[in-house]
Design an enzyme around this catalytic site. Structure first.
Site, PDB file in Angstrom:
ATOM      1  N   GLY A  17       0.927  -1.293   8.231  1.00 33.89           N
ATOM      2  CA  GLY A  17       1.571  -1.296   6.916  1.00 33.89           C
ATOM      3  C   GLY A  17       0.992  -2.383   6.027  1.00 33.89           C
ATOM      4  O   GLY A  17       1.028  -3.563   6.375  1.00 33.89           O
ATOM      5  N   PHE A  20       4.043  -5.258   0.900  1.00 35.79           N
ATOM      6  CA  PHE A  20       4.179  -6.672   0.520  1.00 35.79           C
ATOM      7  C   PHE A  20       3.981  -7.615   1.703  1.00 35.79           C
ATOM      8  O   PHE A  20       3.288  -8.621   1.604  1.00 35.79           O
ATOM      9  CB  PHE A  20       5.552  -6.912  -0.109  1.00 35.79           C
ATOM     10  CG  PHE A  20       5.620  -6.448  -1.529  1.00 35.79           C
ATOM     11  CD1 PHE A  20       5.031  -7.181  -2.540  1.00 35.79           C
ATOM     12  CD2 PHE A  20       6.266  -5.271  -1.857  1.00 35.79           C
ATOM     13  CE1 PHE A  20       5.068  -6.757  -3.855  1.00 35.79           C
ATOM     14  CE2 PHE A  20       6.315  -4.832  -3.174  1.00 35.79           C
ATOM     15  CZ  PHE A  20       5.715  -5.582  -4.174  1.00 35.79           C
ATOM     16  N   GLU A 181      17.570   0.484 -13.137  1.00 38.38           N
ATOM     17  CA  GLU A 181      16.289   0.485 -13.843  1.00 38.38           C
ATOM     18  C   GLU A 181      15.870   1.905 -14.205  1.00 38.38           C
ATOM     19  O   GLU A 181      15.398   2.163 -15.315  1.00 38.38           O
ATOM     20  CB  GLU A 181      15.218  -0.191 -12.976  1.00 38.38           C
ATOM     21  CG  GLU A 181      15.453  -1.695 -12.877  1.00 38.38           C
ATOM     22  CD  GLU A 181      14.460  -2.416 -11.986  1.00 38.38           C
ATOM     23  OE1 GLU A 181      14.202  -3.595 -12.234  1.00 38.38           O
ATOM     24  OE2 GLU A 181      13.953  -1.816 -11.031  1.00 38.38           O
TER      25      GLU A 181
HETATM   26  C1  LIG Z   1      11.887   1.478  -6.358  1.00 38.60           C
HETATM   27  C2  LIG Z   1      11.918   0.126  -5.712  1.00 38.60           C
HETATM   28  C3  LIG Z   1      12.030  -1.002  -6.513  1.00 38.60           C
HETATM   29  C4  LIG Z   1      12.047  -2.256  -5.928  1.00 38.60           C
HETATM   30  N1  LIG Z   1      12.161  -3.337  -6.754  1.00 38.60           N
HETATM   31  C5  LIG Z   1      12.118  -4.570  -6.212  1.00 38.60           C
HETATM   32  C6  LIG Z   1      12.165  -5.717  -7.052  1.00 38.60           C
HETATM   33  O1  LIG Z   1      12.256  -5.617  -8.267  1.00 38.60           O
HETATM   34  N2  LIG Z   1      12.102  -6.938  -6.451  1.00 38.60           N
HETATM   35  C7  LIG Z   1      11.989  -7.070  -5.088  1.00 38.60           C
HETATM   36  O2  LIG Z   1      11.911  -8.196  -4.604  1.00 38.60           O
HETATM   37  N3  LIG Z   1      11.978  -6.012  -4.283  1.00 38.60           N
HETATM   38  C8  LIG Z   1      12.022  -4.768  -4.804  1.00 38.60           C
HETATM   39  N4  LIG Z   1      11.989  -3.678  -3.983  1.00 38.60           N
HETATM   40  C9  LIG Z   1      11.974  -3.879  -2.528  1.00 38.60           C
HETATM   41  C10 LIG Z   1      10.588  -4.207  -2.039  1.00 38.60           C
HETATM   42  O3  LIG Z   1       9.649  -3.300  -2.554  1.00 38.60           O
HETATM   43  C11 LIG Z   1      10.576  -4.174  -0.518  1.00 38.60           C
HETATM   44  O4  LIG Z   1      11.530  -5.094  -0.049  1.00 38.60           O
HETATM   45  C12 LIG Z   1       9.205  -4.535   0.021  1.00 38.60           C
HETATM   46  O5  LIG Z   1       8.276  -3.557  -0.356  1.00 38.60           O
HETATM   47  C13 LIG Z   1       9.220  -4.694   1.543  1.00 38.60           C
HETATM   48  O6  LIG Z   1       7.933  -4.998   1.970  1.00 38.60           O
HETATM   49  P1  LIG Z   1       7.408  -4.447   3.374  1.00 38.60           P
HETATM   50  O7  LIG Z   1       6.056  -5.030   3.559  1.00 38.60           O
HETATM   51  O8  LIG Z   1       8.425  -4.649   4.413  1.00 38.60           O
HETATM   52  O9  LIG Z   1       7.309  -2.875   3.183  1.00 38.60           O
HETATM   53  P2  LIG Z   1       6.509  -2.029   2.115  1.00 38.60           P
HETATM   54  O10 LIG Z   1       6.059  -2.849   0.978  1.00 38.60           O
HETATM   55  O11 LIG Z   1       7.354  -0.847   1.840  1.00 38.60           O
HETATM   56  O12 LIG Z   1       5.221  -1.573   2.903  1.00 38.60           O
HETATM   57  C14 LIG Z   1       5.273  -0.739   4.021  1.00 38.60           C
HETATM   58  C15 LIG Z   1       3.898  -0.120   4.204  1.00 38.60           C
HETATM   59  O13 LIG Z   1       3.850   0.479   5.493  1.00 38.60           O
HETATM   60  C16 LIG Z   1       3.279   1.756   5.398  1.00 38.60           C
HETATM   61  N5  LIG Z   1       3.818   2.529   6.516  1.00 38.60           N
HETATM   62  C17 LIG Z   1       5.104   2.853   6.737  1.00 38.60           C
HETATM   63  N6  LIG Z   1       5.242   3.489   7.905  1.00 38.60           N
HETATM   64  C18 LIG Z   1       4.003   3.585   8.424  1.00 38.60           C
HETATM   65  C19 LIG Z   1       3.487   4.146   9.631  1.00 38.60           C
HETATM   66  N7  LIG Z   1       4.282   4.716  10.538  1.00 38.60           N
HETATM   67  N8  LIG Z   1       2.160   4.094   9.846  1.00 38.60           N
HETATM   68  C20 LIG Z   1       1.325   3.529   8.929  1.00 38.60           C
HETATM   69  N9  LIG Z   1       1.770   2.972   7.791  1.00 38.60           N
HETATM   70  C21 LIG Z   1       3.089   2.985   7.550  1.00 38.60           C
HETATM   71  C22 LIG Z   1       3.685   2.253   4.028  1.00 38.60           C
HETATM   72  O14 LIG Z   1       2.794   3.258   3.564  1.00 38.60           O
HETATM   73  C23 LIG Z   1       3.605   0.966   3.203  1.00 38.60           C
HETATM   74  O15 LIG Z   1       2.325   0.774   2.648  1.00 38.60           O
HETATM   75  C24 LIG Z   1      11.966  -2.399  -4.533  1.00 38.60           C
HETATM   76  C25 LIG Z   1      11.857  -1.267  -3.722  1.00 38.60           C
HETATM   77  C26 LIG Z   1      11.827  -0.019  -4.313  1.00 38.60           C
HETATM   78  C27 LIG Z   1      11.700   1.205  -3.453  1.00 38.60           C
END
Ligand SMILES: Cc1cc2nc3c(=O)[nH]c(=O)nc-3n(C[C@H](O)[C@H](O)[C@H](O)COP(=O)(O)OP(=O)(O)OC[C@H]3O[C@@H](n4cnc5c(N)ncnc54)[C@H](O)[C@@H]3O)c2cc1C
Length: 435
Positions: A17, A20, A181
């Site tokens: 993944g 972020f 939003e």
């Molecule tokens: C519409 C929306 C608005 C948001 N607005 C805000 C905001 O204003 N401020 C804020 O702080 N947070 C916001 N968030 C929350 C924030 O985006 C998440 O908390 C953050 O993205 C979490 O980061 P992460 O790395 O855990 O997951 P993500 O950023 O979601 O990344 C996960 C990655 O893993 C990949 N993935 C998933 N499963 C698999 C798999 N099985 N195999 C291979 N790849 C995989 C996905 O494709 C993705 O690229 C928002 C979320 C959404 C949906």
């Protein structure tokens, strides 16, 4: 990508993944003598906080989603694999991947960072997903954009008043920051663009309803900011219905029921129901529970140790929305800080330094935008809204976008909106005519 020649004795770090959290982990390893393989099911790094602007025709999809290969082009020790990770085997230290060509591959690791985030959750009603798109991926945002824009076109082509009313009714289920939003931005689209371009109806004919099962709009924010958000949404003509849960969603509308009184059910005829009510951790959480014995919290997140690793597996880290790290909320900033921390832990170990044992979060607050000139910001005890909130929101969001080209593209589209009310990204590309 300029992949460094892999040396047999270098540690192999796999990051699942590149959102972020994952991307920060990869970057923190840029100077470490390790080989990093990033596996993601999409080819881009997605800036989810601006998805709703893609969904309402303000930004182009590519503006908020640079390709991973371009983002990591200068990191010599990092490679990218496009594929879906379906299983993690912590005993043999390998992950199973279904690659983009549909083949199964086993990828071995020495260290693993699982940052697969969350997925939309319809609380057991997965069939609602067919008619009420969620907003989590770029594909989702484009689907919503095409659905919303097609609704206006269909309303213009329809002569029956009831049918037209249903096409002009938009229901957003879930009034957290994302729902607020999205509803606010659909209202802005109606007032500043659609109203000007369509002769068949006016902004007054459009109904936007924002629904939440909880008692508040913008639940996680302070009461003063919630009130401010309500006032702004009111001004934009968004109807707010709290304490109401969706009981059924079809292509023709939504059935709502008050939380404590099932008898007062109400059906809203709406051709566009949009889902922002919930997310659940990636299914890899359950997989890790089975294979490592890790505990899942009430939301299904993997409970990790203070250094974000899983008990009994010093080499296996879980971060971001998939992990419960000190009960932090599912936001971008915790995910990024955890990613950076974990990357540094791995780099320190490789270089023989003693890594920090405990992740410490620095709270940078949270924000949500409500209207073109209104956003709310909350940083510890400090809370403010209005134009100042919007300015702070804009600086932070542009600053956190990855890549100067993307920042510039977003600034140009925002400037065009501010100066000319223009939303240029409104070509419908995936919606067929409605029958
Ligand atoms: C519409 C929306 C608005 C948001 N607005 C805000 C905001 O204003 N401020 C804020 O702080 N947070 C916001 N968030 C929350 C924030 O985006 C998440 O908390 C953050 O993205 C979490 O980061 P992460 O790395 O855990 O997951 P993500 O950023 O979601 O990344 C996960 C990655 O893993 C990949 N993935 C998933 N499963 C698999 C798999 N099985 N195999 C291979 N790849 C995989 C996905 O494709 C993705 O690229 C928002 C979320 C959404 C949906």
């Amino acid at each position: 990508m300029t992949a460094a020649a892999s040396q047999a004795d270098r540690r192999q770090v796999v990051v699942v993944g590149a959102g972020f959290g994952g991307l920060q982990a990869v970057r923190a390893l840029s100077d470490a003598p390790v080989d990093v393989l990033v596996i993601d099911r999409v080819n881009h790094h997605l800036f989810q906080p601006l998805l709703y602007q893609v969904a309402t025709g303000l930004l182009a999809p590519g503006d908020i989603a640079p390709t991973l290969r371009s983002v990591l082009a200068k990191q010599a020790n990092a490679r990218v694999l496009l594929g879906d990770v379906t299983h993690i085997d912590p005993i043999d230290r390998r992950v199973e991947v279904v690659t983009v060509d549909g083949q199964k591959q086993d990828v071995s690791y020495d260290d693993l960072v699982v940052a697969a985030g969350a997925e939309p959750s319809y609380f057991g009603h997965d069939d609602w997903g067919d008619v009420a798109p969620a907003m989590k991926t770029l594909q989702n945002a484009v689907t919503i954009r095409d659905k919303v824009l097609t609704a206006f076109e269909t309303a213009a082509a329809t002569t029956d008043p009831d049918t037209r009313r249903a096409w002009l009714t938009f229901v957003v289920v879930g009034a957290g920051p994302t729902g607020v939003e999205l509803a606010g931005q659909v209202a802005a689209l109606v007032h500043r663009t659609v109203d000007r371009e369509f002769d068949e109806f006016t902004a007054d004919d459009v109904r936007i309803v924002l629904v939440d099962a909880g008692p508040h709009v913008l639940g996680p924010f302070k009461p003063s900011l919630r009130r401010s958000a309500r006032r702004t949404l009111d001004r934009l003509g968004v109807e707010m219905m709290v304490h109401r849960a969706a009981k059924d969603i079809t292509a023709d509308g939504v059935l709502l029921a008050p939380i404590d009184d099932q008898s007062g059910q109400q059906r809203i005829a709406a051709k566009s129901v949009l889902w922002t009510a919930g997310v659940a951790p990636s299914p890899l959480a359950k997989d890790l529970e089975t294979t490592t014995g890790a505990t899942l919290d009430h939301a299904g997140k993997v409970v990790v140790r203070d250094d974000c690793s899983i008990a009994g597996h010093d080499e296996l880290f879980v971060i971001g929305d998939l992990a419960n790290v000190h009960d932090l909320p599912g936001l971008a900033e915790p995910a990024m800080q955890e990613g950076k921390f974990v990357g540094k832990v791995i780099a320190d170990r490789v270089s023989g330094q003693v890594p920090k044992r405990q992740f410490k979060y620095r709270d940078l607050g949270m924000m949500a935008t409500i209207a073109p000139r209104e956003a709310v910001t909350q940083i510890g005890p400090i809370a403010f809204g209005g134009l100042l909130g919007k300015a702070a929101w804009a600086v932070v969001h542009v600053g956190f976008l990855v890549g100067w080209g993307n920042r510039l593209a977003v600034l140009i589209d925002w400037a065009q909106l501010a100066l000319r009310g223009a939303r240029r990204q409104r070509a419908i590309i995936s919606q067929t005519p409605q029958h």
